[in-house]
Design an enzyme around this catalytic site. Structure first.
Site, PDB file in Angstrom:
ATOM      1  N   HIS A 104       0.813  -1.220   0.000  1.00  0.00           N
ATOM      2  CA  HIS A 104       0.000   0.000   0.000  1.00  0.00           C
ATOM      3  C   HIS A 104       0.841   1.262   0.000  1.00  0.00           C
ATOM      4  O   HIS A 104       0.343   2.350   0.278  1.00  0.00           O
ATOM      5  CB  HIS A 104      -0.959  -0.041   1.197  1.00  0.00           C
ATOM      6  N   HIS A 124      -5.601   0.694  -2.666  1.00  0.00           N
ATOM      7  CA  HIS A 124      -6.556   0.637  -3.749  1.00  0.00           C
ATOM      8  C   HIS A 124      -6.422   1.898  -4.611  1.00  0.00           C
ATOM      9  O   HIS A 124      -6.382   2.997  -4.083  1.00  0.00           O
ATOM     10  CB  HIS A 124      -7.983   0.424  -3.241  1.00  0.00           C
ATOM     11  N   GLY A 158     -11.303  -0.897  -7.264  1.00  0.00           N
ATOM     12  CA  GLY A 158     -12.221  -0.103  -8.076  1.00  0.00           C
ATOM     13  C   GLY A 158     -11.933  -0.160  -9.571  1.00  0.00           C
ATOM     14  O   GLY A 158     -12.310   0.754 -10.302  1.00  0.00           O
ATOM     15  N   MET A 178     -12.282  -7.662  -8.251  1.00  0.00           N
ATOM     16  CA  MET A 178     -13.196  -8.491  -7.478  1.00  0.00           C
ATOM     17  C   MET A 178     -14.608  -8.266  -8.011  1.00  0.00           C
ATOM     18  O   MET A 178     -15.147  -9.091  -8.759  1.00  0.00           O
ATOM     19  CB  MET A 178     -13.075  -8.056  -6.021  1.00  0.00           C
ATOM     20  N   SER A 179     -15.183  -7.110  -7.687  1.00  0.00           N
ATOM     21  CA  SER A 179     -16.587  -6.894  -8.049  1.00  0.00           C
ATOM     22  C   SER A 179     -16.803  -6.810  -9.563  1.00  0.00           C
ATOM     23  O   SER A 179     -17.866  -7.198 -10.055  1.00  0.00           O
ATOM     24  CB  SER A 179     -17.124  -5.645  -7.370  1.00  0.00           C
TER      25      SER A 179
HETATM   26  C1  LIG Z   1      -8.876  -7.253  -2.048  1.00  0.00           C
HETATM   27  C2  LIG Z   1      -8.522  -5.848  -2.184  1.00  0.00           C
HETATM   28  N1  LIG Z   1      -7.310  -5.364  -1.783  1.00  0.00           N
HETATM   29  C3  LIG Z   1      -7.196  -4.057  -1.971  1.00  0.00           C
HETATM   30  C4  LIG Z   1      -6.006  -3.278  -1.594  1.00  0.00           C
HETATM   31  O1  LIG Z   1      -6.021  -2.067  -1.747  1.00  0.00           O
HETATM   32  O2  LIG Z   1      -5.055  -3.912  -1.159  1.00  0.00           O
HETATM   33  S1  LIG Z   1      -8.570  -3.379  -2.675  1.00  0.00           S
HETATM   34  C5  LIG Z   1      -9.356  -4.858  -2.711  1.00  0.00           C
HETATM   35  C6  LIG Z   1     -10.746  -5.071  -3.212  1.00  0.00           C
HETATM   36  C7  LIG Z   1     -10.884  -4.932  -4.681  1.00  0.00           C
HETATM   37  O3  LIG Z   1     -12.220  -5.091  -4.988  1.00  0.00           O
HETATM   38  P1  LIG Z   1     -12.887  -4.374  -6.241  1.00  0.00           P
HETATM   39  O4  LIG Z   1     -12.182  -4.898  -7.457  1.00  0.00           O
HETATM   40  O5  LIG Z   1     -14.305  -4.803  -6.178  1.00  0.00           O
HETATM   41  O6  LIG Z   1     -12.704  -2.901  -6.061  1.00  0.00           O
END
Ligand SMILES: Cc1nc(C(=O)O)sc1CCOP(=O)(O)O
Length: 202
Positions: A104, A124, A158, A178-179
């Site tokens: 991060h 993220h 996202g 993911m989503s």
């Molecule tokens: C599992 C995960 N890790 C993250 C990080 O920032 O380390 S963000 C995240 C979730 C990603 O989900 P979506 O594709 O729906 O945004």
């Protein structure tokens, strides 16, 4: 490494639903992460058994955190976080496992590289329902991370078909979603769309 599309389990979908989607989308993705943080090793192993039974190649499966489960099933690798066993220890004991590290910041990415991680996942990048209340880190911070390490950086958070190109242009070696796939009305068409964007940027 060729640019990659990773998909990550939500931790919320029942096994049958998750496996049914993976059985249909695996030809379009490079890696499927089983990230079921609230489940026991036994429960995670049921996910892996079902995935493999449905034809998902073990070389496309990555287990989050649970090195034991990954080794027992002989899958491609593990995704480690700050609370996991250290990259160095895992690399030492299981040199054939591919090791991804969730990072991060630039410092964490550099440490992951130094410790021997094969790639890192940085996020993220954009706002996501999975990290409510934590501000997104943005494209420019992704670009800085990419510029500070030599290992591949996969972007997460996202990411959808409307912004995937931006993160690849910033230097990400791939995307993890993911989503975008698991909560899509049509997961197959979404996975195809994302794969096309990822591969055409090569
Ligand atoms: C599992 C995960 N890790 C993250 C990080 O920032 O380390 S963000 C995240 C979730 C990603 O989900 P979506 O594709 O729906 O945004």
């Amino acid at each position: 490494m060729e640019r990659q599309l990773h998909i990550i389990s939500t931790g919320k979908q029942p096994l049958d639903q998750f496996v049914a989607i993976c059985a249909r989308v695996h030809p379009y993705v490079d890696a499927i992460h089983v990230r079921e943080k609230m489940k026991t090793a036994r429960e995670i192993s049921e996910f892996l058994t079902a995935l493999i039974k449905q034809g998902v190649p073990p070389r496309k499966i990555i287990v989050n955190d649970r090195i034991d489960v990954a080794v027992v099933f002989g899958v491609k690798g593990v995704q480690l976080a700050h609370h996991s066993l250290s990259v160095r220890k895992v690399k030492h004991h299981f040199p054939s496992l591919s090791i991804g590290c969730s990072v991060h910041s630039i410092a964490e990415a550099m440490e992951a590289e130094e410790s021997g991680a094969d790639y890192c996942i940085y996020g993220h990048v954009f706002a996501t329902g999975s990290k409510v209340g934590v501000p997104p880190r943005g494209i420019e911070s992704l670009r800085s991370v990419v510029n500070h390490v030599n290992i591949p950086v996969i972007a997460i958070g996202g990411i959808h078909s409307n912004n995937a190109e931006q993160v690849l242009k910033a230097g990400a070696q791939g995307i993890a979603v993911m989503s975008a796939v698991f909560f899509a009305d049509d997961p197959v068409s979404e996975a195809k769309k994302l794969a096309k964007i990822v591969k055409k940027m090569v």
